[in-house]
Design an enzyme around this catalytic site. Structure first.
Site, short mmCIF file in Angstrom:
data_model
loop_
_atom_site.label_atom_id
_atom_site.label_comp_id
_atom_site.label_asym_id
_atom_site.label_seq_id
_atom_site.Cartn_x
_atom_site.Cartn_y
_atom_site.Cartn_z
N GLN A 81 0.86 -1.18 0.00
CA GLN A 81 0.00 0.00 0.00
C GLN A 81 0.90 1.23 0.00
O GLN A 81 2.02 1.18 0.52
CB GLN A 81 -0.89 0.03 1.25
CG GLN A 81 -1.90 -1.08 1.33
CD GLN A 81 -3.09 -0.83 0.42
OE1 GLN A 81 -3.42 0.29 0.09
NE2 GLN A 81 -3.75 -1.91 0.03
N ILE A 82 0.40 2.33 -0.56
CA ILE A 82 1.16 3.58 -0.52
C ILE A 82 0.47 4.57 0.41
O ILE A 82 -0.76 4.62 0.48
CB ILE A 82 1.36 4.20 -1.92
CG1 ILE A 82 0.03 4.51 -2.60
CG2 ILE A 82 2.23 3.28 -2.78
CD1 ILE A 82 0.17 5.32 -3.88
N TYR A 83 1.28 5.31 1.14
CA TYR A 83 0.77 6.28 2.11
C TYR A 83 1.66 7.52 2.12
O TYR A 83 2.88 7.42 1.96
CB TYR A 83 0.78 5.69 3.52
CG TYR A 83 -0.09 4.49 3.67
CD1 TYR A 83 -1.48 4.62 3.72
CD2 TYR A 83 0.45 3.22 3.74
CE1 TYR A 83 -2.29 3.51 3.84
CE2 TYR A 83 -0.36 2.10 3.87
CZ TYR A 83 -1.73 2.26 3.91
OH TYR A 83 -2.53 1.16 4.03
#
Length: 70
Positions: free
Chosen positions: A55-57
């Site tokens: 996931q990207i954050y």
């Protein structure tokens, strides 16, 4: 230009163990970075629980696991 290079990503390093500060849970290791016009410093996090899931954050959504007594 607003984008950052990999050398300017300063909050976390490749391999750091992190988790989300709030909301849905996600804990894992920094495996990459990104920069856009809306997210100047962002990171890709591979899940500890689901290997291969990433996931990207934004940097502001993450904390080091050691910093929060996990």
């Amino acid at each position: 230009m607003l984008f950052r290079s990999v050398n300017e990503m300063t909050k976390f390093k490749q391999g750091d163990r992190v988790k989300k500060k709030s909301g849905s849970e996600w804990q894992g290791y920094i495996v990459g970075w990104y920069s856009t016009t809306l997210t100047i410093e962002g990171y890709a996090v591979e899940s500890e629980a689901h290997k291969g899931s990433v996931q990207i954050y934004p940097a502001s959504a993450l904390v080091l696991v050691d910093d929060i007594d996990a």
